[in-house]
Design an enzyme around this catalytic site. Structure first.
Site, mmCIF file in Angstrom:
data_model
loop_
_atom_site.group_PDB
_atom_site.id
_atom_site.type_symbol
_atom_site.label_atom_id
_atom_site.label_comp_id
_atom_site.label_asym_id
_atom_site.label_seq_id
_atom_site.Cartn_x
_atom_site.Cartn_y
_atom_site.Cartn_z
ATOM 1 N N GLY A 12 13.964 31.705 -6.999
ATOM 2 C CA GLY A 12 13.707 33.123 -7.244
ATOM 3 C C GLY A 12 14.672 33.807 -8.189
ATOM 4 O O GLY A 12 14.995 34.977 -8.005
ATOM 5 N N MET A 90 4.293 28.421 -7.132
ATOM 6 C CA MET A 90 3.730 27.167 -7.628
ATOM 7 C C MET A 90 2.406 26.795 -6.952
ATOM 8 O O MET A 90 2.117 25.615 -6.769
ATOM 9 C CB MET A 90 4.752 26.046 -7.485
ATOM 10 C CG MET A 90 6.071 26.337 -8.217
ATOM 11 S SD MET A 90 5.892 26.833 -9.951
ATOM 12 C CE MET A 90 5.870 25.216 -10.725
ATOM 13 N N ASN A 107 2.280 36.968 -14.178
ATOM 14 C CA ASN A 107 2.928 35.665 -13.977
ATOM 15 C C ASN A 107 3.882 35.406 -15.135
ATOM 16 O O ASN A 107 3.643 35.856 -16.255
ATOM 17 C CB ASN A 107 1.872 34.553 -13.936
ATOM 18 C CG ASN A 107 2.492 33.178 -13.734
ATOM 19 O OD1 ASN A 107 3.344 32.986 -12.877
ATOM 20 N ND2 ASN A 107 2.084 32.210 -14.546
ATOM 21 N N HIS A 109 5.520 32.276 -17.309
ATOM 22 C CA HIS A 109 5.315 30.859 -17.583
ATOM 23 C C HIS A 109 6.345 30.406 -18.621
ATOM 24 O O HIS A 109 6.552 31.099 -19.624
ATOM 25 C CB HIS A 109 3.889 30.629 -18.105
ATOM 26 C CG HIS A 109 3.584 29.191 -18.353
ATOM 27 N ND1 HIS A 109 3.327 28.295 -17.338
ATOM 28 C CD2 HIS A 109 3.523 28.480 -19.502
ATOM 29 C CE1 HIS A 109 3.129 27.102 -17.849
ATOM 30 N NE2 HIS A 109 3.239 27.185 -19.163
ATOM 31 N N ASP A 145 -2.637 29.746 -16.282
ATOM 32 C CA ASP A 145 -1.821 30.061 -17.459
ATOM 33 C C ASP A 145 -2.669 30.512 -18.656
ATOM 34 O O ASP A 145 -2.371 30.183 -19.797
ATOM 35 C CB ASP A 145 -0.956 28.840 -17.859
ATOM 36 C CG ASP A 145 -0.100 28.357 -16.706
ATOM 37 O OD1 ASP A 145 0.315 29.187 -15.884
ATOM 38 O OD2 ASP A 145 0.158 27.142 -16.623
HETATM 39 C C1 GAR Z 1 10.694 29.679 -13.966
HETATM 40 O O1 GAR Z 1 11.183 28.968 -15.065
HETATM 41 C C2 GAR Z 1 9.246 30.057 -14.183
HETATM 42 O O2 GAR Z 1 8.951 30.385 -15.520
HETATM 43 C C3 GAR Z 1 8.559 28.797 -13.767
HETATM 44 O O3 GAR Z 1 9.257 28.342 -12.635
HETATM 45 C C4 GAR Z 1 10.612 28.770 -12.738
HETATM 46 C C5 GAR Z 1 10.963 29.512 -11.472
HETATM 47 O O4 GAR Z 1 12.331 29.812 -11.442
HETATM 48 N N1 GAR Z 1 7.183 29.015 -13.472
HETATM 49 C C6 GAR Z 1 6.231 28.111 -13.617
HETATM 50 O O5 GAR Z 1 6.435 26.989 -14.013
HETATM 51 C C7 GAR Z 1 4.837 28.591 -13.255
HETATM 52 N N2 GAR Z 1 3.893 27.555 -13.459
HETATM 53 P P1 GAR Z 1 12.870 30.949 -10.502
HETATM 54 O O6 GAR Z 1 12.383 30.633 -9.087
HETATM 55 O O7 GAR Z 1 14.367 30.841 -10.604
HETATM 56 O O8 GAR Z 1 12.360 32.274 -10.997
#
Ligand code: GAR
Length: 201
Positions: A12, A90, A107, A109, A145
């Site tokens: 997060g 996810m 969202n 990405h 996405d």
């Molecule tokens: C982030 O890099 C986000 O862009 C990616 O997961 C990570 C979460 O990090 N999202 C995806 O890949 C969505 N398909 P976080 O929990 O530290 O924010």
């Protein structure tokens, strides 16, 4: 101020960045709830430490995707959320859920969409040999996405980059990009209309 719920699956850091941005009195949104689909999501403690209501609705506790989404939906309504931010959430949401929040769900990405949808975006970028990469905040639509773009930030790909070094460089711009995009939506300066983002000042 718009009331925002953040959905997470992991640490997060984007959620924390939104919480931090929302501390600014001028920010047009407040974070009212954080919901994780995993009970061990690290972001839950980080949110609670900021005094924000945060809890897990673990998908593994539900017999079907639909039942899980019903529980999430009830939680969002209970929190009186106006906007939902997916931040490292996810799980693919059903078209029904997406429709309910159309134009109100964002969202982030880790690629410059429409390039590199799905997982392992930094490996995909290295494989493709692109020399710029980055992140995208978009409205969520039923296709993964695929929704209309609200904000993007590019970073260079450097000689010797690995998936790890790219992950870090992209993440370092994700946080401000997400806060900026949320502000645009919360103020109505970016709106989803007929499957496009319409911007105004
Ligand atoms: C982030 O890099 C986000 O862009 C990616 O997961 C990570 C979460 O990090 N999202 C995806 O890949 C969505 N398909 P976080 O929990 O530290 O924010």
């Amino acid at each position: 101020k718009k009331r925002v719920a953040v959905l997470i699956s992991g640490r997060g850091s984007n959620m924390s960045a939104l919480i931090e941005a929302a501390k600014n009195a001028d920010f047009p949104a407040e974070i009212v709830a954080v919901i994780a689909n995993k009970s061990d999501a690290g972001g839950l403690d980080a949110a609670r430490a900021q005094g924000i209501q945060a809890y897990a609705i673990p998908n593994r506790d539900y017999a079907s995707k639909q039942q899980h989404e019903t529980a999430v939906s009830e939680a969002l309504h209970a929190a009186k959320a106006d906007i939902v931010c997916l931040a490292g959430y996810m799980r693919l949401l059903s078209p029904e859920f997406v429709r309910e929040w159309e134009g109100k769900m964002l969202n982030i990405h880790p690629s410059l969409l429409p390039l590199f949808r799905g997982l392992h975006t930094h490996d995909q970028a290295l494989e493709a040999g692109v020399r710029v990469h980055g992140c995208t905040v978009h409205f969520v639509t039923a296709g993964m996405d695929e929704g209309p773009i609200i904000a993007q930030t590019a970073v260079p790909v450097k000689t010797g980059d690995t998936a790890d070094s790219l992950t870090e460089r992209v993440l370092s711009v994700e946080h401000e990009t997400y806060a900026r995009a949320l502000a645009l939506v919360a103020t109505g300066k970016a709106k989803m209309e007929n499957g496009r983002t319409v911007f105004s000042d």
